[in-house]
Enzyme design. Structure first.
Site, PDB file in Angstrom:
ATOM      1  N   LYS A 140     -53.977 -25.850  42.765  1.00  0.00           N
ATOM      2  CA  LYS A 140     -54.912 -26.980  42.819  1.00  0.00           C
ATOM      3  C   LYS A 140     -54.135 -28.282  42.672  1.00  0.00           C
ATOM      4  CE  LYS A 140     -57.187 -29.579  40.197  1.00  0.00           C
ATOM      5  NZ  LYS A 140     -57.150 -30.805  41.006  1.00  0.00           N
TER       6      LYS A 140
ATOM      7  N   GLY B 242     -49.584 -32.213  33.527  1.00  0.00           N
ATOM      8  CA  GLY B 242     -50.457 -33.391  33.517  1.00  0.00           C
ATOM      9  C   GLY B 242     -50.531 -33.980  32.125  1.00  0.00           C
ATOM     10  N   SER B 243     -51.677 -34.538  31.797  1.00  0.00           N
ATOM     11  CA  SER B 243     -51.800 -35.257  30.528  1.00  0.00           C
ATOM     12  C   SER B 243     -51.942 -34.277  29.360  1.00  0.00           C
ATOM     13  CB  SER B 243     -53.018 -36.179  30.577  1.00  0.00           C
ATOM     14  OG  SER B 243     -54.181 -35.424  30.805  1.00  0.00           O
ATOM     15  N   THR B 244     -51.513 -34.733  28.200  1.00  0.00           N
ATOM     16  CA  THR B 244     -51.576 -33.891  27.009  1.00  0.00           C
ATOM     17  C   THR B 244     -53.035 -33.546  26.668  1.00  0.00           C
ATOM     18  OG1 THR B 244     -49.490 -34.744  26.204  1.00  0.00           O
ATOM     19  CG2 THR B 244     -50.936 -33.795  24.554  1.00  0.00           C
TER      20      THR B 244
ATOM     21  N   VAL C 131     -55.716 -33.200  28.646  1.00  0.00           N
ATOM     22  CA  VAL C 131     -56.268 -32.149  29.517  1.00  0.00           C
ATOM     23  C   VAL C 131     -55.544 -30.826  29.246  1.00  0.00           C
ATOM     24  CG1 VAL C 131     -56.563 -31.395  31.913  1.00  0.00           C
ATOM     25  CG2 VAL C 131     -57.078 -33.754  31.288  1.00  0.00           C
ATOM     26  N   GLY C 132     -54.228 -30.899  29.006  1.00  0.00           N
ATOM     27  CA  GLY C 132     -53.460 -29.678  28.706  1.00  0.00           C
ATOM     28  C   GLY C 132     -54.031 -28.944  27.498  1.00  0.00           C
TER      29      GLY C 132
ATOM     30  N   GLU D  21     -46.788 -28.365  30.891  1.00  0.00           N
ATOM     31  CA  GLU D  21     -45.795 -29.442  30.972  1.00  0.00           C
ATOM     32  C   GLU D  21     -46.575 -30.740  30.849  1.00  0.00           C
ATOM     33  OE1 GLU D  21     -42.724 -29.021  30.849  1.00  0.00           O
ATOM     34  OE2 GLU D  21     -42.308 -27.051  31.722  1.00  0.00           O
TER      35      GLU D  21
ATOM     36  N   CYS E  45     -42.716 -37.915  33.712  1.00  0.00           N
ATOM     37  CA  CYS E  45     -42.853 -37.503  32.313  1.00  0.00           C
ATOM     38  C   CYS E  45     -41.524 -37.606  31.564  1.00  0.00           C
ATOM     39  CB  CYS E  45     -43.430 -36.104  32.226  1.00  0.00           C
ATOM     40  SG  CYS E  45     -42.650 -34.955  33.342  1.00  0.00           S
TER      41      CYS E  45
ATOM     42  N   GLU F  57     -47.526 -42.748  26.046  1.00  0.00           N
ATOM     43  CA  GLU F  57     -47.034 -42.625  27.420  1.00  0.00           C
ATOM     44  C   GLU F  57     -47.793 -43.617  28.314  1.00  0.00           C
ATOM     45  OE1 GLU F  57     -47.827 -38.961  29.736  1.00  0.00           O
ATOM     46  OE2 GLU F  57     -45.706 -39.052  30.244  1.00  0.00           O
TER      47      GLU F  57
HETATM   48  P1  NAD Z   1     -54.714 -35.217  34.360  1.00  0.00           P
HETATM   49  O1  NAD Z   1     -54.114 -34.449  33.253  1.00  0.00           O
HETATM   50  O2  NAD Z   1     -56.159 -35.595  34.273  1.00  0.00           O
HETATM   51  O3  NAD Z   1     -54.569 -34.417  35.755  1.00  0.00           O
HETATM   52  C1  NAD Z   1     -53.555 -33.492  36.058  1.00  0.00           C
HETATM   53  C2  NAD Z   1     -54.158 -32.344  36.866  1.00  0.00           C
HETATM   54  O4  NAD Z   1     -55.127 -31.660  36.085  1.00  0.00           O
HETATM   55  C3  NAD Z   1     -54.916 -32.763  38.135  1.00  0.00           C
HETATM   56  O5  NAD Z   1     -54.732 -31.794  39.152  1.00  0.00           O
HETATM   57  C4  NAD Z   1     -56.361 -32.774  37.668  1.00  0.00           C
HETATM   58  O6  NAD Z   1     -57.277 -32.615  38.736  1.00  0.00           O
HETATM   59  C5  NAD Z   1     -56.386 -31.584  36.760  1.00  0.00           C
HETATM   60  N1  NAD Z   1     -57.463 -31.583  35.771  1.00  0.00           N
HETATM   61  C6  NAD Z   1     -58.043 -32.671  35.187  1.00  0.00           C
HETATM   62  N2  NAD Z   1     -59.026 -32.269  34.344  1.00  0.00           N
HETATM   63  C7  NAD Z   1     -59.056 -30.915  34.384  1.00  0.00           C
HETATM   64  C8  NAD Z   1     -59.840 -29.926  33.731  1.00  0.00           C
HETATM   65  N3  NAD Z   1     -60.785 -30.249  32.848  1.00  0.00           N
HETATM   66  N4  NAD Z   1     -59.609 -28.626  34.001  1.00  0.00           N
HETATM   67  C9  NAD Z   1     -58.631 -28.276  34.875  1.00  0.00           C
HETATM   68  N5  NAD Z   1     -57.861 -29.167  35.539  1.00  0.00           N
HETATM   69  C10 NAD Z   1     -58.061 -30.475  35.284  1.00  0.00           C
HETATM   70  O7  NAD Z   1     -53.851 -36.486  34.568  1.00  0.00           O
HETATM   71  P2  NAD Z   1     -54.331 -37.875  35.218  1.00  0.00           P
HETATM   72  O8  NAD Z   1     -55.679 -38.314  34.771  1.00  0.00           O
HETATM   73  O9  NAD Z   1     -54.144 -37.753  36.655  1.00  0.00           O
HETATM   74  O10 NAD Z   1     -53.271 -38.861  34.553  1.00  0.00           O
HETATM   75  C11 NAD Z   1     -53.549 -39.394  33.278  1.00  0.00           C
HETATM   76  C12 NAD Z   1     -52.300 -39.546  32.470  1.00  0.00           C
HETATM   77  O11 NAD Z   1     -51.721 -38.256  32.265  1.00  0.00           O
HETATM   78  C13 NAD Z   1     -51.189 -40.323  33.128  1.00  0.00           C
HETATM   79  O12 NAD Z   1     -51.363 -41.684  33.010  1.00  0.00           O
HETATM   80  C14 NAD Z   1     -49.988 -39.799  32.392  1.00  0.00           C
HETATM   81  O13 NAD Z   1     -49.847 -40.431  31.169  1.00  0.00           O
HETATM   82  C15 NAD Z   1     -50.322 -38.361  32.190  1.00  0.00           C
HETATM   83  N6  NAD Z   1     -49.729 -37.495  33.233  1.00  0.00           N
HETATM   84  C16 NAD Z   1     -48.592 -36.836  32.910  1.00  0.00           C
HETATM   85  C17 NAD Z   1     -47.995 -36.053  33.875  1.00  0.00           C
HETATM   86  C18 NAD Z   1     -46.752 -35.315  33.575  1.00  0.00           C
HETATM   87  O14 NAD Z   1     -45.994 -34.990  34.483  1.00  0.00           O
HETATM   88  N7  NAD Z   1     -46.491 -34.981  32.343  1.00  0.00           N
HETATM   89  C19 NAD Z   1     -48.544 -35.936  35.142  1.00  0.00           C
HETATM   90  C20 NAD Z   1     -49.724 -36.602  35.431  1.00  0.00           C
HETATM   91  C21 NAD Z   1     -50.299 -37.386  34.456  1.00  0.00           C
END
Ligand code: NAD
Length: 460
Positions: free
Chosen positions: A161, A214-216, A218-219, A236, A270, A362
């Site tokens: 995804k 992605g973001s901490t 959501v992780g 990650e 990151c 971040e």
């Molecule tokens: P995010 O964590 O929301 O999105 C990352 C991925 O997760 C996307 O594919 C998104 O569609 C998916 N996602 C979002 N909510 C989800 C859920 N509830 N269940 C499953 N999947 C879900 O990140 P963002 O909003 O795009 O960015 C926000 C902040 O996160 C950035 O400003 C940055 O600080 C951080 N970020 C970090 C990294 C990294 O490489 N560590 C990457 C992207 C964003």
């Protein structure tokens, strides 16, 4: 407003350098995810039953097809993610390399034979089944491949995804996989909203593991949902990495390399070294060297060969970055285009409290802070004074100090007199709130297996 999980919807893809709409893509619903999981499960059984050499050959063909399409994939990455052309070419090449490297692991994915009385004990590394890879927008191509290549090599099916804003390179990658001879439905791409397609993958009982970048925040929510089924998870997450410059360092080299250590990919990285910690005695001299280096960074059209930094991914991201930077705060400010596009200038802030939000959170934009430190102990204390622990750099000519500081900084990827942290053949991942598990490197395939222990009695 979140999309209802079963209603059709579309994603709109913009060129972040111009704000033009370049594509609309149907978003995957929860029902699409369910169908994809069932098809993937059937394809996985056939794939896992193939001879290792046949799986490896197919992945090598996939790598070769990607190699033949590097210019096309790179151009797409420039258009949908605003990456500079040089970076985008490297990223497409990185996908090829990841596939090649993973292909080399298929015949080498070995269990162990452990001495036991009364028989033979062996471990088997079995594929997990269907793996969900949830990728972010900051490195759409490489991060998709970090999970996908080793998971496929270990005998799994993959449902990828991509982020809402950057689905196009992932969709093309799936087409190239089919062209290379991957079985139908083994590698499927499900573009869609995180709250719909992402959540459906995380909660689907047929998905054995989630690889999330992605973001901490959501992780953590994904990990909590995975706990419900004890679903395997690799995370990650974010970073706020230090670049520690000691007085005995080659200051010219440290200052010359500092700008691109946080401006590459417009700071949407990151591993960006956004906390520049400088020993007090050379603080002012370092800033004098840093200012011209920041001003010299070429910011502009990402499709131009000479550009070093492009726009941010979206208006929302630019607003977020802007929120961290007080208008009149002292520091160094570069220039960026005005007019359409999500631009933000290279920015270095000085004279900050070490716990100011911009110094510990971040930002994910072209913004770094410079903080002074007294001695080695103070440097380590400051370096560790964030919730994150992904990367870091140490600049010194003292080898003993370099090793001591690398030992004391709580981060997964450190470099000395360099800012390098990511190679596909070395492990990558975070300490603390930066993640869980490791990707890449020699153990990448094993992370997509379950270990089974088998004892054969010789007594009967
Ligand atoms: P995010 O964590 O929301 O999105 C990352 C991925 O997760 C996307 O594919 C998104 O569609 C998916 N996602 C979002 N909510 C989800 C859920 N509830 N269940 C499953 N999947 C879900 O990140 P963002 O909003 O795009 O960015 C926000 C902040 O996160 C950035 O400003 C940055 O600080 C951080 N970020 C970090 C990294 C990294 O490489 N560590 C990457 C992207 C964003």
């Amino acid at each position: 407003m979140p999309n209802p999980p079963h209603e059709p919807y579309e994603l709109t893809v913009l060129n972040p350098a111009t704000e033009e709409v370049i594509a609309t893509v149907p978003g995957a619903t929860a029902d699409d995810v369910d169908r994809a999981v069932r098809r993937a499960a059937a394809a996985q059984r056939t794939w896992a039953a193939l001879a290792p050499g046949d799986r490896a050959r197919t992945l090598r063909r996939f790598a070769a097809v990607v190699d033949a399409h590097v210019p096309e994939l790179a151009a797409l990455e420039v258009r949908e993610a605003g990456h500079t052309l040089g970076n985008a070419r490297w990223e497409a090449g990185n996908v090829r390399d990841l596939l090649d490297y993973a292909a080399g692991g298929v015949e080498r994915l070995m269990g162990r034979q452990i001495p036991v009385p009364g028989g033979l004990d062996v471990t088997l590394l079995e594929p997990l089944g269907v793996v969900g890879v949830i990728a972010p927008w900051n490195f759409p191509l490489p991060i998709a491949a970090w999970g996908t290549a080793p998971a496929l090599a270990a005998g799994n099916a993959v449902l990828l995804k991509p982020a809402e804003t950057t689905p196009l390179t992932a969709l093309r990658l799936a087409e190239l996989g089919l062209e290379a001879g991957l079985p139908e439905y083994l590698f499927q791409v499900l573009p869609g909203a995180g709250s719909v397609a992402g959540d459906a993958l995380v909660t689907h009982p047929g998905v054995a593991k989630i690889v999330f970048t992605g973001s901490t925040a959501v992780g953590k929510s994904i990990m909590a949902k995975c706990a419900d089924r004890l679903k395997r998870v690799t995370l990650e997450l974010g970073g706020k990495s230090p670049n520690i410059v000691f007085a005995d360092a080659d200051l010219e080299a440290a200052a010359a390399s500092a700008p691109m250590s946080f401006l590459d990919n417009s700071g949407q990285d990151c591993c960006a070294r956004t906390r520049i910690l400088v020993q007090e005695s050379v603080h002012d001299r370092f800033l004098d060297l840093l200012a011209p280096a920041v001003h010299a960074v070429r910011v502009g059209d990402p499709a131009d060969e000479d550009t070093q930094m492009g726009p941010l991914i979206s208006r929302a991201q630019r607003d977020r970055v802007r929120g961290y930077v007080p208008a009149d705060h002292p520091g160094i400010r570069g220039r960026c285009p005005d007019g359409p596009g999500f631009w933000f200038p290279p920015t270095v802030l000085t004279d900050l409290a070490p716990d100011a939000p911009v110094a510990v959170e971040e930002v994910f934009g072209p913004v770094a802070v410079v903080l002074p430190f007294r001695d080695e102990e103070d440097a380590v204390r400051l370096a560790n004074a964030t919730e994150y622990g992904l990367s870091g750099s140490v600049w010194t000519r003292d080898v003993g100090r370099a090793l001591r500081v690398c030992g004391a900084v709580a981060a997964g990827n450190l470099s000395v007199n360099s800012h390098s942290s990511v190679r596909y053949w070395t492990p990558f991942g975070g300490f603390k709130q930066s993640g869980l598990g490791r990707e890449l490197g020699p153990d990448a395939l094993a992370a997509f297996t379950e270990t089974k222990n088998v004892f054969l009695s010789t007594e009967v």
